[in-house]
Motif scaffolding. Structure first.
Motif, short mmCIF file in Angstrom:
data_model
loop_
_atom_site.label_atom_id
_atom_site.label_comp_id
_atom_site.label_asym_id
_atom_site.label_seq_id
_atom_site.Cartn_x
_atom_site.Cartn_y
_atom_site.Cartn_z
N SER A 66 -4.32 -1.18 59.23
CA SER A 66 -4.56 0.16 58.69
C SER A 66 -3.26 0.79 58.21
CB SER A 66 -5.20 1.05 59.76
OG SER A 66 -6.48 0.55 60.12
N ALA A 94 -2.39 -0.73 54.81
CA ALA A 94 -3.25 -0.20 53.75
C ALA A 94 -2.82 1.21 53.36
CB ALA A 94 -4.71 -0.21 54.21
N CYS A 95 -2.48 2.04 54.35
CA CYS A 95 -2.04 3.41 54.06
C CYS A 95 -0.71 3.41 53.31
CB CYS A 95 -1.92 4.20 55.36
SG CYS A 95 -3.51 4.67 56.06
N ASN A 100 0.40 1.10 51.30
CA ASN A 100 0.13 0.68 49.93
C ASN A 100 -0.46 1.83 49.11
OD1 ASN A 100 0.04 -1.64 48.03
ND2 ASN A 100 -2.16 -1.20 48.03
N ASN A 101 -1.41 2.56 49.73
CA ASN A 101 -2.01 3.70 49.04
C ASN A 101 -0.99 4.80 48.82
OD1 ASN A 101 -4.32 5.19 47.99
ND2 ASN A 101 -4.12 6.46 49.81
N ALA A 142 4.81 -2.08 53.19
CA ALA A 142 3.46 -2.64 53.21
C ALA A 142 3.49 -4.15 53.00
CB ALA A 142 2.59 -1.98 52.14
N TYR A 170 2.02 -6.90 55.59
CA TYR A 170 0.98 -7.85 55.18
C TYR A 170 1.47 -9.30 55.26
CZ TYR A 170 -2.53 -4.52 53.52
OH TYR A 170 -3.51 -3.56 53.44
N SER A 214 -4.73 -8.92 50.34
CA SER A 214 -4.03 -7.64 50.44
C SER A 214 -2.54 -7.81 50.17
CB SER A 214 -4.25 -7.03 51.82
OG SER A 214 -5.62 -6.77 52.04
N SER A 274 -0.43 -5.85 47.22
CA SER A 274 0.79 -5.08 47.49
C SER A 274 1.96 -5.62 46.68
CB SER A 274 1.11 -5.12 48.98
OG SER A 274 0.15 -4.41 49.72
#
Length: 838
Positions: A683, A686-687, A689-690, A711, A715, A729, A733
């Motif tokens: 998580s 993912a955050c 990367n966002n 990120a 990953y 993922s 990234s």
């Protein structure tokens, strides 16, 4: 049979007493393709049928077995010595039957009648209306003949579109049938998708002064816009296939009126026209359009998902006939990009749409004076027929209109502002002449025009309430709050309306019977389309002024009404509230209350605020609420995640907030990952990367690079242990890392990152091509750009050629989904070759 135009005729109601004198005002060719007639009933004892006015329709697809019905007095049911009786035959028809002859061939559901005589058992039915649609509420033709060869089992009708092609027929409707607005032909097959428009008796007025200002009522003459109308005609006639156009401008600028003008012209030329309902959901059948179609979406800025769905449906259209999508909106900001980005097929249709900002109509003082004079004259003519306390028994409206001189008006005055001033002046002058009362509006010279009109509108509310006995049961404050609830929140059905009225102060402790009476009162004020509980006060500028005044005087009302709001009601509440708060008359006084309302009810209102903020002209109070909700330590991660899932990308309006939200979620998962990395590291990655994407949207590339680099590191570690789960993922990234490095001029490092992303996605695509070929093509696209930036053009061309090849394969299987990506890669290839952009 009827005589020539001007000749006498008689009409009657079966089962009722009386025969009424009439005059033929239009007649087609007897026995010809337009064999029909229009009669004007002149008899003073005639009472027009109750109910909404006639809506006209036509078929627009090749769909078979379309249901229809008619009613008349055929010979087959007449009995000697008995009153004239009726029959209501029903049946179906196929648009292709008798297509060349321009007739509808109706196959009757009932068994064919027998007749011992030589004449037809259906004699006497000719001239009856043929109706179709979901509720058989569209007049689609006129019954004509019992054709030979079908054994009385089929009947022919003259289609409405044939009649409407006759200019004299359309002129007769305008002159005699109360059709002040342009008559359009609605699609029979899609009545469930259409906005029925104004619901009034034929040629009638409800008594609401504001009704005269509704754009689709076309109460005043159409002015100007000659060049834009020329452009719109050319756009409509530019060939077959689907094309979209967005016209945007401030409320009251004339967008809806412009669309109505175009709709009338195209309908006269044989086009079908549909104003799309905001409640229309399943739009896939739009792709079946087989005749020229104009589809109008008003308030498009509040309906981006629906706009995208329309584009997606019409991307599948065959292209054999022209389909035009005319979008009307106040803004062309975030919602417009959101609609285009909804899917490749939406981008295919909307991405090439022409966008026009509608300028002010009359910028010269003389033009505004002319517009004022035209509006005063038109309103005076209509007010003579207005029922209620301002009706013809009170004033000589023509004489009053002649007395009014155009006042000075601001250069930026919208078309609606000029019309509102004309109507307010006329009503104030009329009211001031009465001996029994003095107009509150006329007595206050400083009162703004919207408030002056609202004085007259409230008088209309009181008149109807008194007529229905509500004034004796409920106080005026309660009734005013009920109207405010209907305008601010609204309801889609009677159950929702009752739930809303239960939240109105003064109605919560009343019986269901009283609340039903209030609902019927609002419906009488503003007649609804079928199945809806009420319509609403319009135009928007007047409604927003009313709501702003009411919420300023009763600040707790919005909080009560927001309780238990559904998603659509929450969207409407925030849209109307935000636009009311932005009105200059309130000087920002409502902004803090709007922000406070959202922060006090984050569950109901925060998700809606993320959408409405991209649709209104002044989103600051909503953005402040979202920032406060996100900063609040009590806001749960589940709520933050739900808000993040609502955010469109990209969005200029929400860019700052989106970055703040991503940072807040990153901080949360970083703390969680420190305590339990096995559970929360995915998580966190993912955050991060966002967060990098949202920071890039703001041009904060260094911070974005820091986030995406972290990120990638996370990953990479996760993929070492579980490659199947985390390699996709990691590749995504790396792709984003390459973008950030490129933006910072670190092209060699950017190339290295995207090469690794391509290698990973190539391996994944070899195993699962359906899942990973699109992402491989996307990375190849980016790799070709990085190579070109480093001067390695030949390698870039080889890379983009591979991407184009992949997209071509995918388009063969799913053209609607992948066509836009193919075209994007083709544009990159053209750029790499040094050719002009495609």
């Amino acid at each position: 049979m009827t005589g020539e135009v001007g000749s006498a005729a008689q009409v009657f109601f079966p089962g009722r007493e009386g025969v009424f004198d009439a005059t033929v005002v239009w007649r087609g060719t007897p026995g010809g393709r337009n064999d029909a007639a229009l009669l004007r009933v002149d008899d003073t004892s005639w009472q027009a049928p109750a109910g909404a006015g006639v809506r006209w329709g036509r078929t627009v697809t090749h769909r078979t077995e379309i249901e229809c019905t008619t009613a008349g007095v055929p010979e087959v049911v007449q009995r000697t010595g008995q009153p004239v009786d009726m029959l209501q035959p029903s049946g179906t028809f196929n648009p292709g039957d008798r297509y060349v002859a321009d007739r509808y061939l109706v196959s009757l559901t009932q068994p064919a009648p027998s007749n011992a005589r030589d004449d037809s058992p259906w004699g006497g039915l000719s001239g009856a209306g043929l109706f179709s649609g979901d509720r058989a509420d569209l007049l689609i033709g006129v019954m004509a003949t019992d054709p030979v060869g079908w054994g009385h089992a089929r009947l022919e009708a003259v289609p409405a579109y044939v009649l409407h092609q006759d200019e004299k027929f359309r002129a007769a409707l305008v002159e005699h049938a109360g059709q002040r607005a342009a008559v359009v032909l609605e699609p029979v097959e899609w009545t469930g998708l259409a906005d029925a428009g104004e619901v009034v008796p034929p040629g009638g007025l409800s008594g609401s002064p504001a009704e005269l200002l509704r754009a689709r009522r076309e109460a005043t003459p159409f002015r100007g816009r000659a060049e834009l109308m020329r452009q719109l005609r050319a756009w409509a006639q530019q060939g077959s296939g689907t094309a979209a156009r967005l016209v945007h401008g401030p409320g009251g600028q004339g967008k809806t009126r412009l669309a109505a003008r175009l709709a009338g012209e195209l309908s006269a030329a044989g086009w079908a026209v549909m104003w799309l309902s905001g409640q229309a959901a399943d739009l896939r059948d739009l792709a079946d359009a087989a005749v020229p179609l104009l589809l109008i979406i008003d308030y498009a800025e509040t309906r981006p998902a629906q706009v995208a769905a329309v584009a997606e449906a019409l991307a599948r259209h065959s292209g054999a006939s022209p389909v035009r999508i005319l979008l009307l909106a106040r803004t062309a900001d975030g919602w417009w990009q959101q609609a285009q980005d909804a899917s490749p097929s939406a981008e295919q249709v909307l991405g090439v749409a022409q966008v026009t900002r509608l300028p002010a109509l009359d910028t010269a003082a003389e033009g505004r004076r002319d517009a004022y004079r035209e509006a005063v004259t038109a309103f005076a003519a209509l007010l003579r027929d207005m029922p209620g306390s301002i009706g013809p028994q009170d004033n000589n409206w023509g004489a009053l209109a002649e007395r009014l001189d155009p006042p000075p008006m601001a250069q930026a005055a919208t078309a609606l502002a000029v019309q509102m001033r004309a109507l307010a002046d006329l009503l104030d002058t009329a009211t001031a002449q009465r001996t029994d009362e003095q107009s509150e509006a006329a007595a206050d010279d400083a009162m703004e025009v919207e408030d002056r009109l609202l004085v007259h509108e409230r008088r209309y509310w009181r008149t109807v309430a008194a007529a229905q006995g509500l004034s004796e049961v409920l106080g005026w404050e309660t009734l005013t709050d009920a109207v405010a609830a209907s305008v601010l929140v609204g309801a889609d059905d009677h159950g929702e309306a009752d739930e809303l009225l239960c939240r109105v102060p003064g109605l919560a402790d009343q019986s269901r019977d009283i609340r039903d009476r209030v609902r019927r009162w609002i419906a009488a004020l503003y007649p609804p389309s079928p199945s809806r509980p009420w319509d609403t006060l319009q135009p928007d500028r007047l409604a927003e002024r009313f709501i702003g005044r009411r919420l300023r005087d009763a600040p707790g009302l919005a909080d009560l009404l927001a309780t238990g709001c559904g998603p659509e009601q929450a969207m409407r509440l925030l849209t109307v509230y935000a636009r009311a708060a932005a009105h200059p008359a309130f000087g920002g006084a409502l902004n803090a209350d709007l922000t406070r309302l959202c922060t006090s009810r984050p569950d109901e209102l925060a998700p809606a605020a993320t959408h409405v903020a991209t649709q209104v002209e002044e989103p600051t109070p909503l953005l402040q609420a979202l920032h406060q909700i996100t900063d609040d330590p009590a806001t749960s991660i589940d709520r933050l995640t739900a808000l993040a899932d609502q955010l469109p990308y990209p969005s200029q309006t929400l860019a700052d907030y989106a970055a703040q939200l991503a940072a807040r979620m990153t901080d949360h998962y970083r703390a969680q990952a420190n305590r339990d990395p096995d559970v929360f590291l995915p998580s966190l990655a993912a955050c991060l990367n966002n967060l990098s994407i949202r920071l890039g949207e703001l041009g904060r590339w260094e911070e974005g690079l820091e986030a995406v680099a972290e990120a990638v590191g996370v990953y990479r570690r996760l993929a070492e242990g579980r490659p199947d789960a985390f390699l996709p993922s990691l590749a995504a990234s790396l792709n984003n890392l390459s973008v950030d490095l490129g933006e910072l001029g670190r092209r060699e490092e950017g190339l290295e990152a995207v090469v690794e992303a391509v290698e990973i996605r190539r391996r994944l695509a070899e195993v699962r091509p359906d899942a990973f070929l699109p992402s491989l093509a996307t990375s190849l696209n980016n790799l070709s750009v990085r190579l070109r930036e480093l001067g390695r053009q030949e390698e870039g061309l080889e890379t983009i050629a591979e991407a184009v090849g992949i997209w071509q394969q995918l388009v063969e299987r799913r053209p609607v989904v992948h066509q836009a990506e193919l075209e994007r890669s083709q544009r990159v290839m053209a750029w790499l070759k040094g050719l002009p952009d495609l």
